[in-house]
Write a protein that holds these residues in place. Structure first.
Motif, short mmCIF file in Angstrom:
data_model
loop_
_atom_site.label_atom_id
_atom_site.label_comp_id
_atom_site.label_asym_id
_atom_site.label_seq_id
_atom_site.Cartn_x
_atom_site.Cartn_y
_atom_site.Cartn_z
N GLN A 1 0.82 -1.22 0.00
CA GLN A 1 0.00 0.00 0.00
C GLN A 1 0.85 1.26 0.00
O GLN A 1 0.52 2.26 -0.65
N LEU A 2 1.98 1.22 0.71
CA LEU A 2 2.90 2.38 0.69
C LEU A 2 3.41 2.59 -0.75
O LEU A 2 3.51 3.72 -1.23
N ASP A 3 3.69 1.46 -1.44
CA ASP A 3 4.16 1.55 -2.84
C ASP A 3 3.07 2.12 -3.75
O ASP A 3 3.36 2.95 -4.62
N TRP A 4 1.82 1.69 -3.53
CA TRP A 4 0.71 2.22 -4.33
C TRP A 4 0.58 3.72 -4.14
O TRP A 4 0.31 4.46 -5.09
N MET A 5 0.76 4.18 -2.91
CA MET A 5 0.66 5.62 -2.64
C MET A 5 1.77 6.39 -3.36
O MET A 5 1.52 7.44 -3.95
N LYS A 6 2.98 5.83 -3.32
CA LYS A 6 4.10 6.49 -4.02
C LYS A 6 3.82 6.56 -5.51
O LYS A 6 4.04 7.58 -6.16
N LYS A 7 3.31 5.46 -6.06
CA LYS A 7 2.99 5.42 -7.50
C LYS A 7 1.89 6.42 -7.85
O LYS A 7 1.82 6.90 -8.99
N SER A 8 1.04 6.73 -6.89
CA SER A 8 -0.04 7.70 -7.14
C SER A 8 0.49 9.13 -7.22
O SER A 8 -0.24 10.04 -7.62
N PHE B 1 -2.78 -3.03 13.07
CA PHE B 1 -3.36 -1.67 13.07
C PHE B 1 -2.26 -0.67 12.71
O PHE B 1 -1.24 -0.61 13.40
N VAL B 2 -2.49 0.10 11.65
CA VAL B 2 -1.45 1.03 11.19
C VAL B 2 -2.04 2.42 10.92
O VAL B 2 -3.23 2.55 10.66
N VAL B 3 -1.18 3.41 11.02
CA VAL B 3 -1.54 4.76 10.55
C VAL B 3 -0.60 5.11 9.42
O VAL B 3 0.61 5.24 9.62
N LEU B 4 -1.17 5.21 8.21
CA LEU B 4 -0.38 5.53 7.03
C LEU B 4 -0.52 7.01 6.71
O LEU B 4 -1.60 7.59 6.85
N TYR B 5 0.59 7.60 6.29
CA TYR B 5 0.64 9.04 6.04
C TYR B 5 1.20 9.27 4.63
O TYR B 5 2.17 8.62 4.23
N ALA B 6 0.57 10.19 3.90
CA ALA B 6 1.08 10.55 2.58
C ALA B 6 0.89 12.05 2.36
O ALA B 6 -0.16 12.60 2.70
N LYS B 7 1.92 12.69 1.83
CA LYS B 7 1.85 14.14 1.59
C LYS B 7 2.03 14.41 0.11
O LYS B 7 2.90 13.82 -0.54
N LYS B 8 1.19 15.29 -0.41
CA LYS B 8 1.26 15.63 -1.84
C LYS B 8 2.39 16.61 -2.09
O LYS B 8 2.56 17.56 -1.33
#
Length: 228
Positions: free
Chosen positions: A200-207, A221-228
């Protein structure tokens, strides 16, 4: 998500909506940290950010965000009308809140958001839908906008996954939940379509996200973070 699968998720969560909140603390052994970390990560350059809550349910995650940003403009999307009814009651003191009964997977907004959040919802989507969603989230964010997903992930191996499941089961069995409540939770688990963390982290990077990390982890249980 196909129509039948959607309907199944919707009807089971409608049924659970009333008891959902009091159960939530008992079903998430790491409840306090899970949401505290998520709220800490929510940052915006304004005191009245545009916030989107995907799979908002009873508005629990949104309510924590509104404590941090009382002047936020908030949009809650969920498949279950009954869940959103509870959210409306919970958030009735706030004026800038919109509710939408919809499948959020393909949601594209004219208004861009400073913060997009999701709590324990995205793991109900197929892998394909998750990837579509992450791309749409990227598009729906303003530059420098952040996405916070507090969710559950699949173990990388069957052994690790069994560690996750067994730990959770042992803890919820002694949480004080009644047998029918436990059975209902186990039944809802059958709808889960969890994906591994790194995938999922890879999918976010690809996005297109520039910064991506897992900021908190307690078994699955995880908290995932992504910044544009």
């Amino acid at each position: 998500m196909n129509g039948h699968g959607q309907h199944k998720v919707k009807s089971q969560f409608d049924e659970a909506a009333q008891q959902y909140d009091q159960q939530r603390k008992m079903l998430i052994p790491c409840f306090d940290d899970f949401y505290k970390v998520s709220v800490s990560l929510a940052s915006a350059a304004t005191s009245s950010p545009n916030i989107l809550d995907l799979g908002a349910g009873t508005g629990l995650f949104s309510s924590f965000l509104l404590q941090k940003y009382p002047e936020a403009n908030l949009t809650l999307i969920d498949l279950s009308e009954k869940m959103l009814e509870i959210a409306k009651l919970r958030l009735k003191g706030y004026t800038s809140v919109n509710y939408s009964v919809d499948d959020y997977t393909n949601y594209i907004s004219d208004v861009k958001f400073d913060i997009i959040i999701s709590g324990l919802s995205i793991h109900h989507l197929t892998d394909t839908d998750k990837q579509t969603l992450y791309k749409n989230i990227y598009m729906n964010l303003k530059p420098n906008g952040v996405f916070i997903n507090a969710d559950q992930v699949l173990g990388d191996t069957p052994f690790v996954n069994s560690l996750y499941k067994n730990d959770w089961k042992q803890k919820v069995e002694v949480s004080g939940l009644s047998r029918p409540e436990l059975d209902s939770a186990y039944e809802r688990m059958k709808l889960d379509k969890m994906s591994p963390l790194q995938t999922q982290l890879d999918w976010m990077k690809k996005s297109g996200f520039s910064e991506v990390d897992c900021m908190y982890k307690y078994f699955n249980f995880v908290v995932l973070y992504a910044k544009k």
